[in-house]
Design a protein around this motif. Structure first.
Motif: not given
Length: 64
Positions: A39-40, A51
Motif C-alpha cells: 500500500g505504500r 492507497r
C-alpha cells in the motif's frame, strides 16, 4: 555477513562490511517482509483503491 534463503531455493552468499554496525543495518533491511509495505510502495493506478483506504484509515486515526 552470511545469508541464505529460508524458502529453500538455495540462494545465499556472504559479504564483508566495514563494521558490525553496517552489517547489522543491512541485515535488518533485507530481513523485512514485503507485506509490511503493501500500500505504500504499490503501483499508483493498479492499487489506487488500497492507497485510498489506507489514507482514510490513517487520517481517521489522527482524529481519534
Amino acid at each position: 555477513m552470511r545469508w541464505h534463503c529460508q524458502r529453500g531455493c538455495g540462494a545465499g552468499g556472504a559479504k564483508r562490511y566495514a563494521s558490525a554496525r553496517d552489517a547489522g543495518r543491512y541485515a535488518r533491511a533485507f530481513d523485512k517482509e514485503d507485506r509490511d509495505d503493501l500500500g505504500r510502495r504499490a503501483p499508483l493506478v493498479g492499487l489506487l483503491p488500497l492507497r485510498l483506504v489506507r489514507a482514510l484509515r490513517k487520517s481517521s486515526r489522527r482524529r481519534s
